[in-house]
Motif scaffolding. Structure first.
Motif, PDB file in Angstrom:
ATOM      1  N   GLU A 159      43.000  29.564  37.055  1.00 29.19           N
ATOM      2  CA  GLU A 159      44.175  30.435  37.001  1.00 29.19           C
ATOM      3  C   GLU A 159      44.045  31.569  38.009  1.00 29.19           C
ATOM      4  O   GLU A 159      42.950  32.126  38.210  1.00 29.19           O
ATOM      5  CB  GLU A 159      44.340  31.018  35.598  1.00 29.19           C
ATOM      6  N   ALA A 160      45.162  31.923  38.648  1.00 31.62           N
ATOM      7  CA  ALA A 160      45.143  32.836  39.791  1.00 31.62           C
ATOM      8  C   ALA A 160      44.558  34.203  39.470  1.00 31.62           C
ATOM      9  O   ALA A 160      44.042  34.884  40.358  1.00 31.62           O
ATOM     10  CB  ALA A 160      46.557  32.990  40.346  1.00 31.62           C
ATOM     11  N   GLU A 161      44.623  34.619  38.219  1.00 31.95           N
ATOM     12  CA  GLU A 161      44.117  35.951  37.864  1.00 31.95           C
ATOM     13  C   GLU A 161      42.646  35.921  37.429  1.00 31.95           C
ATOM     14  O   GLU A 161      42.051  36.982  37.189  1.00 31.95           O
ATOM     15  CB  GLU A 161      44.959  36.561  36.746  1.00 31.95           C
ATOM     16  N   ASP A 162      42.043  34.749  37.356  1.00 27.83           N
ATOM     17  CA  ASP A 162      40.679  34.619  36.853  1.00 27.83           C
ATOM     18  C   ASP A 162      39.674  34.483  37.999  1.00 27.83           C
ATOM     19  O   ASP A 162      40.002  33.975  39.069  1.00 27.83           O
ATOM     20  CB  ASP A 162      40.561  33.395  35.947  1.00 27.83           C
ATOM     21  N   PRO A 163      38.431  34.905  37.766  1.00 27.22           N
ATOM     22  CA  PRO A 163      37.407  34.754  38.805  1.00 27.22           C
ATOM     23  C   PRO A 163      36.973  33.311  38.974  1.00 27.22           C
ATOM     24  O   PRO A 163      37.006  32.520  38.027  1.00 27.22           O
ATOM     25  CB  PRO A 163      36.252  35.610  38.286  1.00 27.22           C
ATOM     26  N   THR A 164      36.547  32.966  40.184  1.00 22.64           N
ATOM     27  CA  THR A 164      35.912  31.675  40.439  1.00 22.64           C
ATOM     28  C   THR A 164      34.409  31.849  40.668  1.00 22.64           C
ATOM     29  O   THR A 164      33.685  30.875  40.800  1.00 22.64           O
ATOM     30  CB  THR A 164      36.520  30.989  41.672  1.00 22.64           C
ATOM     31  N   MET A 165      33.969  33.107  40.730  1.00 19.45           N
ATOM     32  CA  MET A 165      32.554  33.425  40.927  1.00 19.45           C
ATOM     33  C   MET A 165      32.270  34.770  40.265  1.00 19.45           C
ATOM     34  O   MET A 165      33.095  35.680  40.324  1.00 19.45           O
ATOM     35  CB  MET A 165      32.218  33.504  42.421  1.00 19.45           C
ATOM     36  N   ARG A 166      31.089  34.863  39.644  1.00 20.91           N
ATOM     37  CA  ARG A 166      30.645  36.135  39.071  1.00 20.91           C
ATOM     38  C   ARG A 166      29.272  36.468  39.637  1.00 20.91           C
ATOM     39  O   ARG A 166      28.394  35.606  39.681  1.00 20.91           O
ATOM     40  CB  ARG A 166      30.593  36.067  37.543  1.00 20.91           C
ATOM     41  N   LEU A 167      29.107  37.711  40.035  1.00 18.49           N
ATOM     42  CA  LEU A 167      27.850  38.154  40.636  1.00 18.49           C
ATOM     43  C   LEU A 167      27.399  39.448  39.984  1.00 18.49           C
ATOM     44  O   LEU A 167      28.191  40.388  39.837  1.00 18.49           O
ATOM     45  CB  LEU A 167      28.025  38.374  42.138  1.00 18.49           C
ATOM     46  N   SER A 168      26.128  39.527  39.639  1.00 15.77           N
ATOM     47  CA  SER A 168      25.575  40.738  39.058  1.00 15.77           C
ATOM     48  C   SER A 168      25.348  41.786  40.157  1.00 15.77           C
ATOM     49  O   SER A 168      24.820  41.460  41.219  1.00 15.77           O
ATOM     50  CB  SER A 168      24.253  40.432  38.363  1.00 15.77           C
ATOM     51  N   PRO A 169      25.750  43.032  39.931  1.00 11.84           N
ATOM     52  CA  PRO A 169      25.615  44.072  40.968  1.00 11.84           C
ATOM     53  C   PRO A 169      24.186  44.598  41.088  1.00 11.84           C
ATOM     54  O   PRO A 169      23.886  45.755  40.788  1.00 11.84           O
ATOM     55  CB  PRO A 169      26.573  45.162  40.483  1.00 11.84           C
ATOM     56  N   ASP A 170      23.291  43.739  41.578  1.00 14.26           N
ATOM     57  CA  ASP A 170      21.875  44.077  41.701  1.00 14.26           C
ATOM     58  C   ASP A 170      21.490  44.472  43.120  1.00 14.26           C
ATOM     59  O   ASP A 170      20.303  44.508  43.458  1.00 14.26           O
ATOM     60  CB  ASP A 170      21.014  42.875  41.275  1.00 14.26           C
ATOM     61  N   HIS A 171      22.482  44.759  43.957  1.00 15.86           N
ATOM     62  CA  HIS A 171      22.226  44.962  45.384  1.00 15.86           C
ATOM     63  C   HIS A 171      21.385  46.193  45.673  1.00 15.86           C
ATOM     64  O   HIS A 171      20.716  46.245  46.702  1.00 15.86           O
ATOM     65  CB  HIS A 171      23.553  45.057  46.139  1.00 15.86           C
TER      66      HIS A 171
END
Length: 252
Positions: free
Chosen positions: A116-128
């Motif tokens: 769905e257009a409003e949903d993510p296709t990737m999730r990344l933890s902000p560990d930068h």
């Protein structure tokens, strides 16, 4: 992807729809079997984007430092593939990234077109900021999935001497859990259920692949282990170069 933060991939429910979308995007996803010369069945197809395509990549949240770190890491793929990454403003893109602590996850390749257009296709933890090298490796890994690659430790020719009881115990699976137990099935899918060789085009097994999990010595028999891979291997580069070839050089 690390031993602490595991990458999770997600597949859509309808194999028929994944097949239709994948082939519409890139007809070479409907491959011909060299042995039977027949078209591959639904479920036995690629998930690669059309070579030469521009992938629009949007961020659903996350600060500028996170976004810059993601861009820098993802761009490690670009010298080896005939694709362009366009990191766009706004929340509309072919790939949509959500920053979520403790999570690394991606849809496989063209399956992103079914989200769905409003949903993510990737999730990344902000560990930068906390672990830059690990963050970079995890982002490269997740973008490998987004480009259509599977986990390398599930390669049909993988020969990891797993100590399954040790892996089950580390994941809280009861000793007497049967094959239908949800926790056991989750571990089996994550580590042990190798890909069917008839379903995928693959290069030789590559323990140095960015798509390979680290393998703890305590989870195997003998002294076998694989340390976390932090950079693209030569086989990673070659595999993606084959999936996304550049046009043949023109001769005068």
């Amino acid at each position: 992807m690390s031993s602490a933060t595991l990458c999770l991939t997600e597949r859509t429910v309808s194999l028929q729809r994944t097949y239709e979308v994948a082939v519409a995007e890139n007809p070479t996803n409907e491959k011909i079997s060299a042995s039977t010369r027949k078209k591959r069945a639904v479920g036995k197809h690629g998930y690669f984007w059309a070579p030469g395509r521009t992938l629009r990549i949007a961020f659903l949240n996350g600060d500028q430092a996170f976004r810059d770190a993601v861009k820098s890491a993802a761009n490690n793929w670009l010298p080896h593939i005939n694709l362009t990454f366009d990191f766009v403003d706004g929340k509309s893109g072919d790939i949509r990234i959500s920053s979520e602590p403790g999570v690394y996850w991606s849809i496989i390749g063209t399956n992103a077109l079914l989200v769905e257009a409003e949903d993510p296709t990737m999730r990344l933890s902000p560990d930068h900021m906390l672990a830059p090298a690990l963050f970079t490796a995890n982002v490269i890994h997740e973008f490998g999935h987004a480009l259509g690659a599977e986990h390398e430790h599930l390669h049909p020719e993988s020969n990891i001497p797993w100590n399954k009881p040790a892996v089950y115990a580390a994941h809280g699976v009861a000793e007497d859990a049967d094959e239908d137990d949800y926790a056991r099935r989750s571990v089996d899918e994550r580590y042990f259920n190798l890909l069917d060789a008839s379903d995928f085009d693959y290069s030789p097994y590559d323990p140095k692949s960015i798509m390979h999990y680290a393998v703890r010595r305590s989870w195997t028999h003998g002294d076998f282990k694989i340390d976390l891979n932090l950079v693209l291997s030569d086989k990673d580069k070659a595999f993606m170069a084959k999936a996304y070839p550049f046009p043949a050089a023109q001769t005068a």
